[in-house]
Write a protein that holds these residues in place. Structure first.
Motif, mmCIF file in Angstrom:
data_model
loop_
_atom_site.group_PDB
_atom_site.id
_atom_site.type_symbol
_atom_site.label_atom_id
_atom_site.label_comp_id
_atom_site.label_asym_id
_atom_site.label_seq_id
_atom_site.Cartn_x
_atom_site.Cartn_y
_atom_site.Cartn_z
ATOM 1 N N ARG A 31 0.934 -1.147 -0.268
ATOM 2 C CA ARG A 31 0.307 -0.253 0.009
ATOM 3 C C ARG A 31 1.059 1.504 -0.041
ATOM 4 O O ARG A 31 0.453 2.267 -0.793
ATOM 5 C CB ARG A 31 -0.731 0.416 0.947
ATOM 6 N N ASN A 34 2.169 1.972 -3.455
ATOM 7 C CA ASN A 34 0.724 2.465 -4.443
ATOM 8 C C ASN A 34 0.704 4.195 -4.870
ATOM 9 O O ASN A 34 0.381 4.422 -5.086
ATOM 10 C CB ASN A 34 -0.491 1.314 -4.090
ATOM 11 N N GLN B 83 -5.307 0.166 -4.800
ATOM 12 C CA GLN B 83 -5.277 0.677 -3.358
ATOM 13 C C GLN B 83 -6.676 -0.308 -2.763
ATOM 14 O O GLN B 83 -6.308 -0.628 -2.113
ATOM 15 C CB GLN B 83 -6.148 2.221 -3.515
ATOM 16 N N LEU B 86 -5.331 -3.853 -2.009
ATOM 17 C CA LEU B 86 -4.713 -3.847 -1.226
ATOM 18 C C LEU B 86 -5.377 -3.993 0.356
ATOM 19 O O LEU B 86 -4.443 -4.528 0.867
ATOM 20 C CB LEU B 86 -3.261 -2.893 -1.970
ATOM 21 N N ALA B 87 -6.132 -2.859 0.188
ATOM 22 C CA ALA B 87 -6.279 -3.066 1.013
ATOM 23 C C ALA B 87 -7.456 -4.248 2.467
ATOM 24 O O ALA B 87 -7.485 -4.217 2.985
ATOM 25 C CB ALA B 87 -7.509 -1.946 1.375
#
Lengths: 452, 95
Positions: A31, A34, B83, B86-87
């Motif tokens: 994360r 990213n 995002q 990945l969360a």
């Protein structure tokens, strides 16, 4: 913003992009990576908009805003099961952007002929190929290979035509020829992806992903822009590596995928009747599981298609919390419809990533497992891939589920997988078949488990 | 000519960087790898921006603006879906 500072911006953003990919080495750092990627992109765009002398800033910002709204809208709405479609569309749009830029540059009098023609052709085939892939994944087109007469010959001719016309264009750059090459590029993408079967889609998406990167490299050369070249080649390398991983995991070759017999003609479903498979009930399965010490779950695309991931997570959690069983998930590289798809589907169902293992990390553990619970998967467990030299699956890496004390297969019927190859494991002594819908069977097991 | 060789050098070296960095990505995150690479390949927007901002004729400007739009879909869509994915990758809850 003086122009001389721009290269510094390119270095900054390039490093952040590499860091973004590097972050994906583990879920903890991903994360953060990213966010670095977003920062790199924002910096590059912000500085480019304010290059001295740039016009149309209002319209540029409007286009950015509209595209941004559209992108975020789709990103938030897409179901994780439909992720491959979204990636296909994004690959395609990247290709189309390259086509528009190459066209605009040539119309504007650019003399970077080779660079623009590369961006044009690769971009065009990425776009049209991705649209065909999208239509197949979405079910708008049959996932069977759509074969037209003489398709191998025609496709070869098309490649030759494009090569010859490109050479002619470089020697004598007529604008009309450039348009023709663009059209041929679109045609190329369609003709090459139509004959590919649905089962090979993970490979196709990876190839198109790579192409969207190579198209960016072409445009990068045309502008002499280092950041475009660096980023495009990293994306290209990523798509190429993913294609390789998929091809290996399916025991196929790129030539076979694009030119050969395709892998989704599941003609032979006839199972010889003289062999007897043992059937069991979810209740039996639940009792065996309660008393097990270690269970490995092997999910395949059939599980995701039945929407069973949430109930499967519940089963794993109950076994762990109520009966203290060691439960692990084993993922084959081709378990989903794109690389890593099954991992995302399980993560969405709240399966902790520490419980999910890749083929090579867990395969030796089947020997110490009490139960292998194979749900919606078939070919990736077929021992013929290791023993039978005549099998089309021979050489494909498979899970040694047969080494577990008991193997459960949750399947609708004894039918074969996409390869059309019969699985001898169904008739093994330690195998129990659980016939029915993946979601329903698992649901019944969970009900029995929770009765205490 | 010199510039071309310089760019080619950068291209070849970048391929090597890409090769090593991508092999380092855990297979569990191959889907986010694709969406992140979609997002960063949206860097083509830099080319689109300069085309739209410096072109001399209206057709080129329009094509450039279209390309800006498409690349923006890639950038925002790619980063946002990454995002989101990945969360979801969570660690085990400690009891």
């Amino acid at each position: 913003m003086p122009l001389s500072l721009l290269p510094a911006v390119w270095i900054f953003s390039g490093v952040l992009f590499i860091a973004a990919i590097r972050g994906l080495a583990s879920p903890q750092s991903a994360r953060g990576g990213n966010i670095l990627g977003i920062l790199g992109m924002a910096t590059a765009v912000a500085f480019t908009i304010f290059i001295p002398g740039i016009k149309q800033q209002f319209w540029i910002l409007t286009a950015l805003l509209l595209g941004g709204i559209g992108g975020i809208y789709f990103a938030l709405r897409v179901k994780m099961a439909s992720l491959p479609q979204m990636i296909a569309v994004l690959n395609g749009l990247g290709g189309l952007a390259a086509v528009f830029i190459a066209l605009a540059e040539i119309i504007n009098g650019s003399t970077a002929y080779l660079d623009n023609v590369l961006g044009l052709i690769i971009g065009a085939l990425t776009f049209s190929g991705s649209m065909v892939a999208f239509a197949k994944l979405q079910g708008l087109l049959s996932s069977r290979p759509l074969i037209f007469p003489f398709w191998r010959l025609l496709n070869l001719l098309l490649i030759l035509t494009i090569l010859v016309l490109t050479t002619v264009f470089l020697l004598c750059p007529e604008r009309e020829l450039f348009y023709v090459l663009g059209v041929l590029g679109f045609l190329f993408g369609i003709m090459f992806i139509l004959p590919v079967g649905g089962a090979d889609m993970p490979i196709v998406i990876s190839i198109l992903n790579a192409c969207s990167g190579w198209a960016a490299v072409g445009i990068g050369f045309s502008f002499g822009n280092v950041l475009l070249i660096v980023t495009g080649s990293i994306v290209g390398a990523s798509g190429a590596i993913l294609s390789y991983v998929m091809v290996k995991a399916m025991n196929r070759s790129l030539i076979k995928v694009l030119f050969g017999e395709t892998g989704s003609e599941s003609g032979a479903t006839g199972v010889t009747a003289h062999q007897q498979a043992r059937a069991g009930s979810p209740r039996d399965a639940a009792y065996l599981m309660e008393n097990a010490a270690k269970i490995i779950i092997v999910p395949g695309y059939g599980m995701a298609a039945a929407g069973a991931q949430h109930i499967l997570q519940k089963m794993a959690r109950d076994l762990r919390e109520l009966y203290d069983v060691d439960v692990k998930f084993a993922i084959h590289p081709v378990a989903g419809r794109m690389p890593g798809h099954m991992n995302v589907l399980l993560a969405e169902a709240n399966v902790p990533y520490e419980d999910v293992f890749a083929l090579e990390d867990i395969n030796q553990e089947f020997a110490t497992a009490d139960i292998a619970y194979v749900i919606g998967a078939n070919d990736i467990t077929n021992p013929a891939a290791k023993t039978d030299h005549s099998s089309p699956l021979f050489g494909m890496p498979v899970f040694d589920v047969g080494k577990a004390k008991t193997v459960f297969f949750v399947k609708r019927s004894l039918g074969s997988g996409y390869s059309g190859v019969e699985n001898p494991l169904f008739f093994a002594e330690n195998t129990i078949m659980l016939y029915g819908d993946a979601k329903q069977i698992t649901g019944e097991i969970v009900r029995v488990l929770e009765q205490k | 000519m010199m510039a071309f060789w310089l760019l080619l050098t950068i291209f070849v070296l970048s391929c090597f960087i890409g090769y090593f960095v991508v092999w380092g990505v855990t297979p569990a995150l191959h889907s986010p790898l694709m969406s992140v690479s979609n997002a960063i390949s949206g860097i083509i927007v830099v080319g689109a921006l300069t085309t739209a901002g410096f072109a001399e004729n209206n057709i080129s400007v329009l094509l450039g603006l279209f390309a800006v739009f498409l690349a923006a879909v890639n950038i925002f869509g790619g980063f946002a879906v990454s995002q989101r994915m990945l969360a979801m990758f969570k660690k085990k809850e400690k009891k």
